[in-house]
Design an enzyme around this catalytic site. Structure first.
Site, PDB file in Angstrom:
ATOM      1  N   THR A 188      -7.950  -1.954   1.635  1.00 25.46           N
ATOM      2  CA  THR A 188      -7.436  -2.988   0.743  1.00 25.46           C
ATOM      3  C   THR A 188      -8.116  -4.341   0.946  1.00 25.46           C
ATOM      4  O   THR A 188      -8.700  -4.886   0.005  1.00 25.46           O
ATOM      5  CB  THR A 188      -5.916  -3.115   0.880  1.00 25.46           C
ATOM      6  OG1 THR A 188      -5.299  -1.898   0.434  1.00 25.46           O
ATOM      7  CG2 THR A 188      -5.377  -4.287   0.075  1.00 25.46           C
TER       8      THR A 188
ATOM      9  N   HIS B 172      -9.946  -2.831   6.660  1.00 24.99           N
ATOM     10  CA  HIS B 172      -9.425  -1.612   6.046  1.00 24.99           C
ATOM     11  C   HIS B 172      -9.672  -1.657   4.543  1.00 24.99           C
ATOM     12  O   HIS B 172     -10.157  -2.662   4.004  1.00 24.99           O
ATOM     13  CB  HIS B 172      -7.937  -1.460   6.372  1.00 24.99           C
ATOM     14  CG  HIS B 172      -7.455  -0.047   6.347  1.00 24.99           C
ATOM     15  ND1 HIS B 172      -6.654   0.449   5.341  1.00 24.99           N
ATOM     16  CD2 HIS B 172      -7.660   0.981   7.204  1.00 24.99           C
ATOM     17  CE1 HIS B 172      -6.384   1.717   5.583  1.00 24.99           C
ATOM     18  NE2 HIS B 172      -6.985   2.073   6.712  1.00 24.99           N
TER      19      HIS B 172
ATOM     20  N   SER C  69      -7.050   4.286  -1.607  1.00 21.00           N
ATOM     21  CA  SER C  69      -6.824   2.839  -1.520  1.00 21.00           C
ATOM     22  C   SER C  69      -8.089   2.018  -1.694  1.00 21.00           C
ATOM     23  O   SER C  69      -7.998   0.808  -1.942  1.00 21.00           O
ATOM     24  CB  SER C  69      -6.185   2.497  -0.166  1.00 21.00           C
ATOM     25  OG  SER C  69      -4.907   3.062  -0.059  1.00 21.00           O
TER      26      SER C  69
ATOM     27  N   ASP D 292      -1.108  -0.060  -4.783  1.00 20.14           N
ATOM     28  CA  ASP D 292      -2.375   0.566  -5.151  1.00 20.14           C
ATOM     29  C   ASP D 292      -2.176   1.972  -5.687  1.00 20.14           C
ATOM     30  O   ASP D 292      -2.896   2.433  -6.569  1.00 20.14           O
ATOM     31  CB  ASP D 292      -3.345   0.565  -3.973  1.00 20.14           C
ATOM     32  CG  ASP D 292      -2.716   1.045  -2.667  1.00 20.14           C
ATOM     33  OD1 ASP D 292      -1.497   1.323  -2.638  1.00 20.14           O
ATOM     34  OD2 ASP D 292      -3.441   1.126  -1.658  1.00 20.14           O
ATOM     35  N   HIS D 293      -1.169   2.642  -5.156  1.00 20.37           N
ATOM     36  CA  HIS D 293      -0.874   4.018  -5.560  1.00 20.37           C
ATOM     37  C   HIS D 293       0.498   4.377  -5.033  1.00 20.37           C
ATOM     38  O   HIS D 293       1.126   3.602  -4.303  1.00 20.37           O
ATOM     39  CB  HIS D 293      -1.919   4.986  -4.980  1.00 20.37           C
ATOM     40  CG  HIS D 293      -2.063   4.862  -3.482  1.00 20.37           C
ATOM     41  ND1 HIS D 293      -1.128   5.353  -2.599  1.00 20.37           N
ATOM     42  CD2 HIS D 293      -3.016   4.265  -2.719  1.00 20.37           C
ATOM     43  CE1 HIS D 293      -1.491   5.071  -1.360  1.00 20.37           C
ATOM     44  NE2 HIS D 293      -2.641   4.406  -1.399  1.00 20.37           N
TER      45      HIS D 293
ATOM     46  N   ASP E  72       0.846  -1.193   0.000  1.00 27.14           N
ATOM     47  CA  ASP E  72       0.000   0.000   0.000  1.00 27.14           C
ATOM     48  C   ASP E  72       0.883   1.246   0.000  1.00 27.14           C
ATOM     49  O   ASP E  72       1.658   1.477   0.925  1.00 27.14           O
ATOM     50  CB  ASP E  72      -0.918   0.003   1.225  1.00 27.14           C
ATOM     51  CG  ASP E  72      -2.102   0.932   1.060  1.00 27.14           C
ATOM     52  OD1 ASP E  72      -1.900   2.093   0.650  1.00 27.14           O
ATOM     53  OD2 ASP E  72      -3.231   0.510   1.353  1.00 27.14           O
TER      54      ASP E  72
END
Length: 474
Positions: A118, A116, A55, A323-324, A5
């Protein structure tokens, strides 16, 4: 699937050097486990309504194969954030569900809360990623019938074999004392509906199966994974501790959790799908604490290596991605082998600024909490302990929380059909490749109908190769 993440390319590079320096090498020549993967691609991370993503929308993309709005999980872009009544009919399923429907075992391992952003996209359908329990939901959403994410974890896919991470407090009634932090009010249960979701999880498991709920590392390592059918491990009330702060008695590492998960899941002759998230890389960056973030990335790479020793590229597709990114930069003309975090010159650029005549570190942020002005000028980093675990690297713009970055992120792949991950792809392409390789999900036309292993038929591949000379001639 390993998901770092917030693990942008600059984070990968800095983590590589840190890993080498932890082994007393200069660092630059070190190879991360993900560096050894033969196929690399770039992933375009934008959400349907956001140039720089979050996310939740990204998790929906790389797990469900559909891009989504920022802040939503497991739903299409027809669902608007916070609007419960836009959810019904717009749910999308994930590769975890596709694998389960195909008879495979499935698991989720994370260093964040198991509810969370993800992990939740693997099993939940929510108009808001922040609806961890009903305590965090607005009355309107509750009255319209929407369920919180922790509730959905226990009810939507009831036979997930392995769930490990944090998030214990969202499973218990409001103000229930935590088993580990008895005096901490913030660690107490949050649920307004009075449900004990651990008891509900247990009730859904067949009596003849071996199900275990655990809350500490000692219990985890005492298990015989080969006799465990279902495992729920919740090791913290909220997110798990940073790797640098981790209590070796109560909290397992990401690599330890991944190892146990693979041992449990690999018993299924039909195979498995496992999501492993190094989720606190992101948190370290948001707090401007680069040292925490990079040690989280190194630990995730250790887990990747551990998984590699327990699986085979002959029958296991492994994908590592993010994810980013973050607005985390790494530069400043530092010399070869310049130490990132070790004093006396940890991460300092070899010169001072030619504008304010002060030293600066190679690691900086575009924005975030590290912006500090002393006497009307930029803080002199030589006057602070910039090698401290919680040192907040200097930033150009003051923000309480540093932001994500919008650039593409890397995708590393090895194993069957890994060659399909190359070039530049939309992020939601990733789970379709994984499903294609495993012959699960909606698109199974390429699969050999008589194959017992579930491996794809060579027919389509040979067909493509046969067309290649024609393409060259024309």
């Amino acid at each position: 699937m390993f998901l770092g993440d917030g693990m942008g390319v600059s984070t990968v590079t800095a983590a590589r050097i840190l890993k080498g320096q932890l082994h007393h090498s200069p660092g630059e020549e070190t190879r991360l486990e993900m560096d050894k993967f033969p196929y690399v691609a770039l992933s375009k991370t934008y959400n349907t309504n956001a140039q720089v993503p979050d996310s939740a929308g990204t998790a929906t993309a790389y797990l469900c194969g559909v891009k989504a709005n920022e802040g939503t999980v497991g739903v299409s872009a027809a669902t608007q954030r916070t609007e419960c009544n836009t959810t019904q009919g717009n749910e999308v399923t994930s590769i975890l569900r596709w694998a389960k429907d195909a008879g495979k075992s499935v698991g989720i391992v994370t260093t964040t809360r198991v509810n969370h952003a993800t992990p939740s996209a693997a099993y939940a359908h929510s108009a808001d990623r922040d609806w961890y329990s009903d305590n965090e939901m607005p009355p309107e959403a509750l009255s319209q019938g929407c369920k919180d994410i922790a509730y959905q974890l226990m009810h939507n896919v009831r036979d997930i074999e392995v769930i490990m991470g944090g998030g214990r407090k969202y499973m218990f009634p409001k103000n229930r004392t935590d088993v580990e932090y008895e005096m901490d009010e913030k660690a107490r249960g949050t649920r307004l509906d009075g449900l004990n979701l651990i008891d509900i999880w247990k009730s859904f498991k067949p009596k003849h199966k071996h199900s275990h709920y655990i809350w500490n590392r000692t219990e985890l390592l005492a298990l015989d994974p080969y006799t465990v059918d279902y495992l729920l491990g919740l090791f913290e009330p909220g997110d798990m501790q940073y790797e640098l702060n981790r209590n070796n008695v109560t909290d397992p590492s990401l690599s330890e959790m991944a190892e146990v998960a693979i041992k449990i899941l690999s018993k299924n002759p039909k195979g498995f799908f496992l999501l492993v998230e190094g989720g606190r890389i992101d948190h370290g960056h948001h707090e401007g604490k680069a040292k925490q973030a990079l040690h989280e990335a190194v630990e995730m790479d250790r887990a990747i290596g551990q998984a590699g020793t327990m699986t085979s590229v002959e029958d296991t597709l492994t994908v590592v991605t993010a994810d980013h990114s973050h607005v985390f930069t790494f530069g400043g003309y530092t010399p070869r082998g310049n130490s990132i975090f070790v004093p006396p010159c940890a991460g300092l650029a070899p010169m001072v600024s030619d504008t304010d005549k002060k030293p600066f570190t190679a690691i900086l942020y575009g924005n975030g909490p590290g912006y500090k002005v002393v006497g009307g000028e930029r803080e002199n980093v030589s006057m602070v302990d910039y090698a401290h675990n919680n040192y907040q690297a200097q930033s150009a713009v003051p923000l309480r929380h540093e932001t994500h970055g919008g650039e593409d992120v890397a995708v590393f792949a090895k194993g069957p059909m890994a060659h399909l991950l190359h070039g530049v792809h939309e992020q939601n392409y990733i789970p379709h490749v994984m499903a294609y390789a495993a012959c699960i999900g909606a698109n199974r036309d390429h699969c050999a109908s008589a194959s017992l292993s579930g491996s794809p038929s060579p027919g389509p591949l040979l067909f493509l190769l046969a067309l290649l000379p024609l393409a060259i001639l024309f």
